[in-house]
Design a protein around this motif. Structure first.
Motif, PDB file in Angstrom:
ATOM      1  N   ILE A 208       0.834  -1.189   0.000  1.00 21.25           N
ATOM      2  CA  ILE A 208       0.000   0.000   0.000  1.00 21.25           C
ATOM      3  C   ILE A 208       0.875   1.246   0.000  1.00 21.25           C
ATOM      4  CG2 ILE A 208      -1.917  -1.152   1.175  1.00 21.25           C
ATOM      5  CD1 ILE A 208      -1.027   0.137   3.759  1.00 21.25           C
ATOM      6  N   ILE A 209       0.301   2.333  -0.478  1.00 20.82           N
ATOM      7  CA  ILE A 209       0.982   3.631  -0.481  1.00 20.82           C
ATOM      8  C   ILE A 209       0.165   4.582   0.378  1.00 20.82           C
ATOM      9  CG2 ILE A 209       1.757   5.579  -1.876  1.00 20.82           C
ATOM     10  CD1 ILE A 209       2.013   3.665  -4.230  1.00 20.82           C
ATOM     11  N   ILE A 210       0.840   5.248   1.316  1.00 18.09           N
ATOM     12  CA  ILE A 210       0.184   6.232   2.175  1.00 18.09           C
ATOM     13  C   ILE A 210       0.736   7.605   1.801  1.00 18.09           C
ATOM     14  CG2 ILE A 210      -0.256   6.947   4.552  1.00 18.09           C
ATOM     15  CD1 ILE A 210       0.367   4.049   5.383  1.00 18.09           C
ATOM     16  N   ALA A 211      -0.109   8.459   1.247  1.00 17.92           N
ATOM     17  CA  ALA A 211       0.303   9.789   0.791  1.00 17.92           C
ATOM     18  C   ALA A 211      -0.286  10.855   1.709  1.00 17.92           C
ATOM     19  CB  ALA A 211      -0.148  10.021  -0.642  1.00 17.92           C
ATOM     20  N   ASN A 212       0.569  11.735   2.187  1.00 21.50           N
ATOM     21  CA  ASN A 212       0.133  12.776   3.119  1.00 21.50           C
ATOM     22  C   ASN A 212      -0.139  14.081   2.368  1.00 21.50           C
ATOM     23  OD1 ASN A 212      -0.421  14.381   5.291  1.00 21.50           O
ATOM     24  ND2 ASN A 212       1.680  14.421   6.090  1.00 21.50           N
ATOM     25  N   GLU A 213      -1.398  14.463   2.286  1.00 15.08           N
ATOM     26  CA  GLU A 213      -1.801  15.724   1.656  1.00 15.08           C
ATOM     27  C   GLU A 213      -2.595  16.573   2.649  1.00 15.08           C
ATOM     28  OE1 GLU A 213      -3.935  14.835  -1.898  1.00 15.08           O
ATOM     29  OE2 GLU A 213      -2.261  13.718  -2.819  1.00 15.08           O
ATOM     30  N   SER A 214      -2.255  16.428   3.926  1.00 14.84           N
ATOM     31  CA  SER A 214      -3.057  17.057   4.986  1.00 14.84           C
ATOM     32  C   SER A 214      -2.542  18.410   5.446  1.00 14.84           C
ATOM     33  CB  SER A 214      -3.100  16.124   6.198  1.00 14.84           C
ATOM     34  OG  SER A 214      -1.803  16.026   6.784  1.00 14.84           O
ATOM     35  N   SER A 215      -1.366  18.819   4.960  1.00 16.98           N
ATOM     36  CA  SER A 215      -0.696  20.049   5.412  1.00 16.98           C
ATOM     37  C   SER A 215      -0.186  19.927   6.846  1.00 16.98           C
ATOM     38  CB  SER A 215      -1.644  21.274   5.306  1.00 16.98           C
ATOM     39  OG  SER A 215      -2.089  21.442   3.984  1.00 16.98           O
ATOM     40  N   ARG A 216      -0.198  18.745   7.397  1.00 18.92           N
ATOM     41  CA  ARG A 216       0.301  18.514   8.760  1.00 18.92           C
ATOM     42  C   ARG A 216       1.238  17.305   8.767  1.00 18.92           C
ATOM     43  NH1 ARG A 216      -0.768  22.694  11.978  1.00 18.92           N
ATOM     44  NH2 ARG A 216      -0.507  21.278  13.759  1.00 18.92           N
ATOM     45  N   ARG A 217       2.098  17.230   9.765  1.00 18.91           N
ATOM     46  CA  ARG A 217       2.909  16.032   9.947  1.00 18.91           C
ATOM     47  C   ARG A 217       2.031  14.941  10.565  1.00 18.91           C
ATOM     48  NH1 ARG A 217       7.145  15.830  13.628  1.00 18.91           N
ATOM     49  NH2 ARG A 217       6.013  17.315  14.938  1.00 18.91           N
ATOM     50  N   VAL A 218       2.234  13.707  10.102  1.00 24.86           N
ATOM     51  CA  VAL A 218       1.459  12.604  10.672  1.00 24.86           C
ATOM     52  C   VAL A 218       2.374  11.410  10.908  1.00 24.86           C
ATOM     53  CG1 VAL A 218      -0.671  13.318   9.515  1.00 24.86           C
ATOM     54  CG2 VAL A 218       0.835  11.645   8.412  1.00 24.86           C
ATOM     55  N   GLU A 219       1.913  10.504  11.724  1.00 25.73           N
ATOM     56  CA  GLU A 219       2.570   9.215  11.886  1.00 25.73           C
ATOM     57  C   GLU A 219       1.524   8.118  11.763  1.00 25.73           C
ATOM     58  OE1 GLU A 219       4.507   9.447  15.633  1.00 25.73           O
ATOM     59  OE2 GLU A 219       2.678   9.159  16.825  1.00 25.73           O
ATOM     60  N   VAL A 220       1.977   6.932  11.373  1.00 24.54           N
ATOM     61  CA  VAL A 220       1.078   5.804  11.116  1.00 24.54           C
ATOM     62  C   VAL A 220       1.411   4.671  12.073  1.00 24.54           C
ATOM     63  CG1 VAL A 220       0.347   4.096   9.413  1.00 24.54           C
ATOM     64  CG2 VAL A 220       0.816   6.446   8.694  1.00 24.54           C
ATOM     65  N   HIS A 221       0.388   4.122  12.689  1.00 28.02           N
ATOM     66  CA  HIS A 221       0.544   3.013  13.633  1.00 28.02           C
ATOM     67  C   HIS A 221      -0.289   1.827  13.187  1.00 28.02           C
ATOM     68  CE1 HIS A 221       2.412   5.452  16.958  1.00 28.02           C
ATOM     69  NE2 HIS A 221       1.844   6.415  16.235  1.00 28.02           N
ATOM     70  N   TRP A 222       0.285   0.638  13.319  1.00 25.53           N
ATOM     71  CA  TRP A 222      -0.494  -0.590  13.149  1.00 25.53           C
ATOM     72  C   TRP A 222      -1.199  -0.885  14.455  1.00 25.53           C
ATOM     73  CZ3 TRP A 222       0.928  -5.679  15.285  1.00 25.53           C
ATOM     74  CH2 TRP A 222       0.010  -6.680  14.930  1.00 25.53           C
ATOM     75  N   VAL A 223      -2.468  -1.260  14.376  1.00 19.15           N
ATOM     76  CA  VAL A 223      -3.262  -1.542  15.570  1.00 19.15           C
ATOM     77  C   VAL A 223      -3.306  -3.050  15.781  1.00 19.15           C
ATOM     78  CG1 VAL A 223      -5.472  -1.242  16.713  1.00 19.15           C
ATOM     79  CG2 VAL A 223      -4.678   0.494  15.086  1.00 19.15           C
ATOM     80  N   ASP A 224      -2.690  -3.508  16.854  1.00 18.19           N
ATOM     81  CA  ASP A 224      -2.704  -4.934  17.173  1.00 18.19           C
ATOM     82  C   ASP A 224      -4.140  -5.363  17.442  1.00 18.19           C
ATOM     83  OD1 ASP A 224      -2.638  -7.424  18.706  1.00 18.19           O
ATOM     84  OD2 ASP A 224      -0.481  -7.120  18.827  1.00 18.19           O
TER      85      ASP A 224
END
Length: 460
Positions: free
Chosen positions: A36-52
């Protein structure tokens, strides 16, 4: 009286939508793995977490974060859920949510291909994939054709009949589908050429890398209590590995029968044919199976029966032993790392046609290679176009087929394979090439290379 119709019947719309979805949606792989590709177009910094899914624990996937305008490629699995979390601005130290809270959203990996997760303003996730793209394309085409027909109605409200409107709409949709098919064919051709070129570049490296292990299967199954690794499972080609397929006693029986019949082996030269081994080290012998002894527990007949049973398990045919080629015992002998003579090596080749053309009755359509003795270095089988590398394991087998049982079209090059040279130790295999369309009256050697009966060809 002429009736003015605002839109085509719902039944026609539904049929067209379904057709376009089938044409444009990529065929899902059998594996549950998805890129998968995660593209950030939100104008903010983000981080991605996997949810167990069990503990609910958050496991960070982006180190340290995804900046605005950046993207993250991630290998995941169908059903995995992720949380996208806004990070505080570096200057102010706060987030842009209500009361300066850090906003979050979630997405779950679907079974579709080409998944792109776009993080929009407000930390809202827009999840697109192959089906979404196909559906949007179908809607776009339908909208265009509606507009075309509507303009004709507006310009000539009294001249167009219902059949004329339907014909106009049908012509528009038909042309749109033709254009989409052309685009899809161009993309398929391009992707196939890229993969073939990559395979050619990696061929020598695959054989040279002594630490390269067998490719991980996309899934495993069980057949008669034997572990089967499904490496590739496509309509026109399959590649499987089967553990403990042949016994030590069966190998000894084949070796004993082959010993007085061994002769210099042909080594595939990459052109679809073969050449006699220059160093006369590789040996081979054809082993005829005495089927009359099968009921008595003859080891070779027992092994051969297992071969046909597995072929019939993997393919929807009722292949019988009648008219098939003999088992082939092939032996390779390593001469050490310092030997300065060219080594016996099967160059990339197909066991039968792999051009994507119609299958020719009487020709080969599947192969099983059984490993009785494996070398300490070398001897792997490499399917370069399928990106599958198989390191031989004693008493295991490799099965591959190159026919689509439904369309009866042949593989288009993905079962092209090579045999890496044996460097140290010996490699002794038993091979069965399996044909479709042979029997006692028309055995395998009654067909020429074009799949035509020799008797018929002589009368032409």
């Amino acid at each position: 009286m002429t009736m003015k119709m605002k839109q085509p019947p719902n039944l026609l719309l539904t049929a067209v939508s379904l057709l376009l979805l089938m044409l444009q949606t990529a065929i899902a792989a059998n594996s549950h793995a998805r890129s998968i590709i995660i593209a950030n177009e939100s104008s903010r910094r983000v981080e991605v977490h996997w949810v167990d899914p069990v503990s609910g624990e958050m496991v960070i996937q982006s180190e340290p974060d995804i900046l605005d305008g950046a993207s993250l490629n991630l290998d995941s699995y169908v059903g995995h859920t992720f949380e996208v979390r806004e990070l505080p601005a570096k200057k102010t130290g706060v987030c842009a949510g209500e009361e300066q809270t850090c906003r979050v959203d979630h997405f779950t990996v679907s079974s579709n291909n080409d998944q792109v997760i776009i993080i929009k303003d407000g930390i809202k996730v827009d999840h697109t994939d192959s089906k979404t793209i196909a559906s949007n394309s179908a809607k776009s085409l339908l909208s265009t054709c509606r507009s075309t027909v509507q303009k004709q109605l507006d310009n000539n409200p009294d001249l167009l009949s219902i059949p004329t409107i339907l014909d106009s709409f049908s012509d528009c949709v038909e042309q749109g589908i033709v254009n989409e098919i052309e685009k899809a064919n161009e993309e398929i051709t391009f992707q196939a050429s890229v993969r073939t070129e990559m395979g050619e570049l990696l061929e020598d490296y695959a054989c040279a890398d002594e630490k390269l292990n067998t490719t991980e299967p996309i899934r495993t199954e069980s057949w008669r209590d034997k572990k089967v690794g499904i490496m590739i499972e496509r309509p026109s080609f399959k590649i499987h590995t089967i553990e403990n397929f042949v016994t030590h006693e069966e190998c000894m029986a084949v070796s004993e029968m082959a010993e007085p019949l061994l002769e210099d082996a042909e080594v595939a030269d990459g052109s679809g044919g073969g050449q006699i081994s220059e160093n006369r080290k590789a040996k081979q012998a054809a082993i005829a199976v005495d089927w009359e002894k099968e009921a008595e527990g003859d080891l070779i007949a027992q092994l051969s029966r297992r071969v046909y049973d597995y072929v019939n398990h993997a393919l929807p045919f009722e292949i019988k032993e009648n008219g098939q080629e003999e088992l082939m015992s092939i032996q390779y002998f390593g001469r050490g790392r310092d030997d300065d003579q060219p080594r016996d090596q099967y160059m990339p080749h197909c066991d039968e046609d792999c051009t994507g053309m119609a299958f020719r009755p009487g020709t080969r359509m599947a192969t099983i290679v059984m490993y009785c003795e494996v070398p300490t270095v070398g001897g792997a089988t490499n399917f370069r176009n399928a990106m599958v590398h198989i390191k031989p394991t004693k008493h295991a087998a490799t099965f591959f087929s190159y026919i689509d049982p439904v369309t009866m079209m042949t593989d288009s090059g993905f079962t092209e394979h090579s045999g890496c040279p044996v460097i140290e130790g010996n490699k002794k295999i038993v091979t069965q090439w399996v044909r479709l369309g042979v029997d006692d009256e028309t055995p395998w050697d009654s067909f020429n290379t074009l799949g035509v009966k020799i008797s018929d060809a002589e009368n032409q």
